[in-house]
Design a protein around this motif. Sequence first.
Motif, short mmCIF file in Angstrom:
data_model
loop_
_atom_site.label_atom_id
_atom_site.label_comp_id
_atom_site.label_asym_id
_atom_site.label_seq_id
_atom_site.Cartn_x
_atom_site.Cartn_y
_atom_site.Cartn_z
N LYS A 1 -5.72 35.91 10.31
CA LYS A 1 -4.46 36.38 9.71
C LYS A 1 -4.54 37.84 9.29
N TYR A 2 -5.74 38.28 8.92
CA TYR A 2 -5.88 39.63 8.36
C TYR A 2 -6.45 40.64 9.35
N LYS B 1 -4.79 44.14 10.46
CA LYS B 1 -3.72 44.40 9.49
C LYS B 1 -4.21 45.36 8.41
N VAL C 1 -4.56 45.61 4.62
CA VAL C 1 -4.64 44.56 3.60
C VAL C 1 -4.82 45.20 2.22
N LYS D 1 6.09 43.45 5.43
CA LYS D 1 5.08 42.61 6.08
C LYS D 1 5.13 42.69 7.60
N ASP D 2 6.30 42.94 8.16
CA ASP D 2 6.42 43.01 9.61
C ASP D 2 5.83 44.29 10.19
N GLY E 1 2.77 45.06 9.73
CA GLY E 1 1.34 44.83 9.86
C GLY E 1 0.62 44.89 8.53
N LEU E 2 1.28 44.36 7.50
CA LEU E 2 0.74 44.38 6.13
C LEU E 2 0.46 42.96 5.64
N GLU E 3 -0.66 42.80 4.95
CA GLU E 3 -0.94 41.58 4.21
C GLU E 3 -1.42 41.95 2.82
N TYR F 1 2.93 36.43 -0.51
CA TYR F 1 1.56 36.61 -0.02
C TYR F 1 0.61 35.62 -0.69
N ARG G 1 -6.74 48.95 8.96
CA ARG G 1 -6.67 47.97 10.05
C ARG G 1 -8.04 47.64 10.64
N LEU H 1 -0.39 52.23 7.52
CA LEU H 1 0.38 51.38 8.44
C LEU H 1 0.66 52.10 9.75
#
Length: 391
Positions: free
Chosen positions: A251-252, A255, A257, A284-285, A287-289, A319, A353, A388
């Motif tokens: 999931k991460y 991304k 984070v 979040k779309d 590419g962020l968590e 989150y 990332r 990002l």
Amino acid sequence: MTSTDNTLKPGPWRVVLQAQQQEIPFIMEVEEKDGNPALYLINGEERILVDDIKTEGDSLKIRLHIFDADLIAKVKGDKMEGRFTRNDLKKPYSVPFTAEHGKTNRFKENPAPATYDYTGKWEVVFTKKDGKSYPAIGMFEQRDNHVTGTFLTETGDYRYLEGQVEGDQLKLSTFDGNHDYLFKAAPKDEKTVQGEYFAGLYDYETWTATRNENAELARADSLTYLKPGYESLSFTFPNTEGKQVSLSDDKYKGKVVLVQLLGSWCPNCMDETQFLAPYYAKNKDRGLEIIGLGFERTPGYEQAVPRLKRMQERFNIEYDLLYGGIADKEVAAKALPALNHVLSFPTTIFIDRAGKVRKIHTGFSGPGTGKYYEEWVVEFNKTMDELLAEK
């Protein structure tokens, strides 16, 4: 009081907590919300909604926002009396309070004219009972007798303070639902004031402040850092559903984070979460968590999770929230051994990332700090846009 009806009259209530032989006042306002009573805790510009109000036996139980704390009271007409209780400590504490309807004066209703102006920026040193001290910045705005402001420290701020100057005597207080603070001060000379700080049952500090428009604290991104030889973090903790979550999960991967060290008991964490939750929903779309790593004041997953879930629901956090352990800075540091230490809740870790830690922000200056919060928002957005945008 001989009888109660436990009906909260709409409008303002002046509440006075009794602790350390001091009166710690605050204002709350009651109104109807969706057919039920709700109240707001008011500190300066802040209004904290409290809408979990129930009758238990012969008393009214007011659950205080996200915190594991209550006002338990008996209400009769324009009067209320009871106890403020905190349940998130090893030894839960309880202090008495009284309240009167229709009053809006935090301190004296008709104070003597102010003879000293506290407006401005102050270089402050707080000294604890054990003699240890720490730096702070005080910022106050005074109009006649009324004064608002806050203190910033290297680990967070004291949020919205509101009070009064009578003659040359300053009094400020705040109540966020979990913390009751009282600050007093008087001038030593034209440029210096000396004061006292009371919190809860036992916490007491003295403070000295000198006017200094150029006062600064250490940079928040210089206090916590990776130990030599480390570039990244590694951890696995359970989320609020009991599932083990690891930073190395798919999931991460790839991304950006953010790892947010927090606690449901922590008002600075509350302020940061009020910013991060909608920021995540919006971004979040890209590419962020975000991972919220919670450290709670009573040990054990079963006790901690309901508190984290309450926070999750109140702030609409989308989150992951994980349980990291008890709310202790040494415990948090052991949970993340790549860090030199953990100085503050919150502490926010920016990971790119490629999984490398790029920045660590200690503490949080919330909206009560005015321009400091605005500067943080600008810097945060700049950092996130850069991360990002990277491939």
